[in-house]
Design an enzyme around this catalytic site. Sequence first.
Site, short mmCIF file in Angstrom:
data_model
loop_
_atom_site.label_atom_id
_atom_site.label_comp_id
_atom_site.label_asym_id
_atom_site.label_seq_id
_atom_site.Cartn_x
_atom_site.Cartn_y
_atom_site.Cartn_z
N GLN B 131 0.83 -1.20 0.00
CA GLN B 131 0.00 0.00 0.00
C GLN B 131 0.87 1.25 0.00
O GLN B 131 1.43 1.60 1.03
CB GLN B 131 -0.90 -0.03 1.25
CG GLN B 131 -1.88 1.10 1.36
CD GLN B 131 -2.64 1.01 2.69
OE1 GLN B 131 -2.22 0.33 3.61
NE2 GLN B 131 -3.76 1.72 2.78
N GLY B 132 1.00 1.90 -1.14
CA GLY B 132 1.83 3.10 -1.25
C GLY B 132 1.02 4.36 -1.00
O GLY B 132 0.76 5.14 -1.92
N SER B 134 1.18 6.32 2.57
CA SER B 134 1.88 7.25 3.46
C SER B 134 3.19 7.73 2.85
O SER B 134 3.84 7.01 2.09
CB SER B 134 2.19 6.57 4.79
OG SER B 134 1.02 6.26 5.47
N SER B 166 4.26 -1.62 4.17
CA SER B 166 4.49 -2.95 4.72
C SER B 166 4.74 -3.98 3.63
O SER B 166 4.00 -4.04 2.65
CB SER B 166 3.30 -3.38 5.59
OG SER B 166 3.24 -2.57 6.72
N GLU B 250 -9.61 -1.32 5.07
CA GLU B 250 -8.47 -1.58 5.96
C GLU B 250 -8.93 -1.61 7.42
O GLU B 250 -8.54 -2.49 8.18
CB GLU B 250 -7.38 -0.52 5.76
CG GLU B 250 -6.15 -0.80 6.62
CD GLU B 250 -5.01 0.17 6.35
OE1 GLU B 250 -5.29 1.33 5.97
OE2 GLU B 250 -3.84 -0.22 6.52
#
Lengths: 366, 394
Positions: B131-132, B134, B166, B250
Amino acid sequence: MSVVLTDTQEELRRTVRRAIEEHHGAERVIEAAEPGAGHDDTEVWKALAGIGVPQIGTPESGTGLLDLGLMVQEAGRGLLPGTLLGHALAQRLLLAADGAAEPLTETEAGGHRLAASWGLDPAAVNVEADGALRGRAGAVSEGRQADLLVLPVTTATGTAVACVETGSLAFPADPACALDTGRDWTATDLDGVPARMHRLEPEALRNVLIEAAVLLCFDSLGSAERCLDAAVQYAKERRQFGQAIGGFQAVKHLLVDAHVAVGNARSVTWHAAAVFDSGAADAAFSAHVAKAVTDQAHVRTTATGIQVHGGTGFTREVPAHLHARRSRINERLAGTPGEHLEAMAGHLPAVLAEWSGAPDDRNPAE
Amino acid sequence: MSGPFDGDHARAFRRELRQWFTDNLPDGWGTERFAPHADEDAEVRFLRSWQRTLYDGGWAGISWPAEYGGRGATLLEQAIFVEERDRVKAPFDIGIVGTQMVGPMLITFGTGEQKERYLRRILTGEDLWCQGFSEPDAGSDLAGLRTRAAADGDGWRLSGQKVWTSRAQHADMMILLARTEPVEDVPHRGISAFAVPMDGPGLTVRPLRQINGSAEFCEVFLDEVPVAADALIGRAGEGWKVALTTLSWERFATTRAFEMRRLAAQLWTALPDDARADTDVRTRALGLLAQAHAGGLSYQRMVSTVTAKGEVGVDASAGKLFTTELGQRIVDLALSVLPPDDVLGEVRPGNQGTTSWPLEWVNGFKNTIAAGTSQVQRNIIGERVLGLPKGGAR
């Protein structure tokens, strides 16, 4: 059991909420809680009876503890002075006792009102050889308004549900639980008064104690919801530093924590009632959890209700304190949170295997 | 009456699943002798193969349409799966970004071709997604992101930096948010979402060692990374909707109701007699069990609501907030009262099938930060559920 209310249940809730608003609204609540004002709820009771609320919960009506509880939740929301709370417990006692359906039906037909003692301790009242009652009926709800007081008592051979004509009783002018000025809790000495008796089997008594705890959860839940709603509303309206105080995270987060606690209270309370109605084996466990969790949520939420209202919350102009007072009485009735947690512990061996399947029980051969 | 989790269908589903776990968990699972991951690569191989096992058994994509490899059931069955999985502490979902977030998002926003290309490979474990979202200067304030996507012929070129990504080093694909238009009045506008292959030129990954011992978090650097036109998810400039939907899923997936219920149960079971006889410890432990049960029931009530609505929205925030904070309270008590040998050992990512209290303690810190901090969840609930105003002075 994850309860989703039916359209019928939702509609009835709305109808009852409107009736309570109309006949015992916010102004009346504050007025009735003033010292000496009395807690006359005749108007709202008539309105509820007109809708058919007193019949809810009986097998004949095809409804159960959940439906009855939802009505008590509305009474709690409306901060009624005890209206429905005595009736509801009396109904459960009469349904549990042998051959007591008849007085219940008579009462309903005659429009009589029922009161009950939330002391719920059969040992507090004994039946003498001549059939008269001696002892003390504590925490009586709807006592002054009702025609018949219903309470569990001890007989020579066991327990029974006693029905006493309130005309033969003297209720003192002062309330029995003075902390809760929004409620008319009474107590009375039973000094050889006559009563009709119906046998109550030990298991039936245990069931009634479970039902009582769950009913009180509904009252607390309604009160906590309403108190939170009012605090949220106030936080949207009250302005300081050029903005509504609900915009400040310190206030917002306080309200959110109460919201989460109330949501959990709703889950455990509705679940406990639905499990009881289903006759499932974990009804007692669910009730113990419900009372422990709901009491805590009620106490916490109502404290938040006062805090968010600031100085106004410390006045009798708003009912926040009435919710808080109610929370402290409710947690002491039908078993304290500590007592319910302890009772819950007795059920854990059966429950924990369901919550934790790892590691031993999957490979018993190893 | 009967709630949705108690109907005949739900009961049968649960029975079948519980039996399946009994039959399919790896030999020795839940005991000390099960230790498949001597190194992180081995662990990832094991978890990918577990995902394949789930897929072959019909337990992947439970609420997804069958045409994309799912089971074609609803979130209700998915919730039962989570409960049963966490009950036995089955292998965790290494592909969670794909299986629980990107997949459901693509089902809403993806083109037919994108669904065809990505969805089944998520369920089989062939594609792990990361998940890009932040960035160094855009954490809780996600709309402040600066990664840019510049139009380049038919496609785009991506430049910028992501962080807390992550498992990026093991991922095959990334769902990436980038700015396609400069910031004007409303920072949420002008953001677009892209599906980015992780093996593209100009994309580098640097793992960060975490306090729990594993290198899950990564920094991802993008230097003029080219992607094709069909990498765009949804419309250009309207990526914020994609982001919010992904984030809602999420929160739904990181509500740890049954994990915490299991931990509370394990704590009670592990309490020595003298601790159980201590009034304070006893009351706290029993209170935590009651609260854990409440968390599970609230989760089920939320799922019932969401199943009826067909979308998650803000409903999952309360459970995410409550259960992750509850977990910290459970482990706090465990560390204070369980025998020293149980709680004072090394913090290392260990045997997943058994409970390590030191590891649970450290991971407890992560749980109230990842997927939106507890403070952000409180803002979301306060503003979007209770309707309180956004604050000026934060």
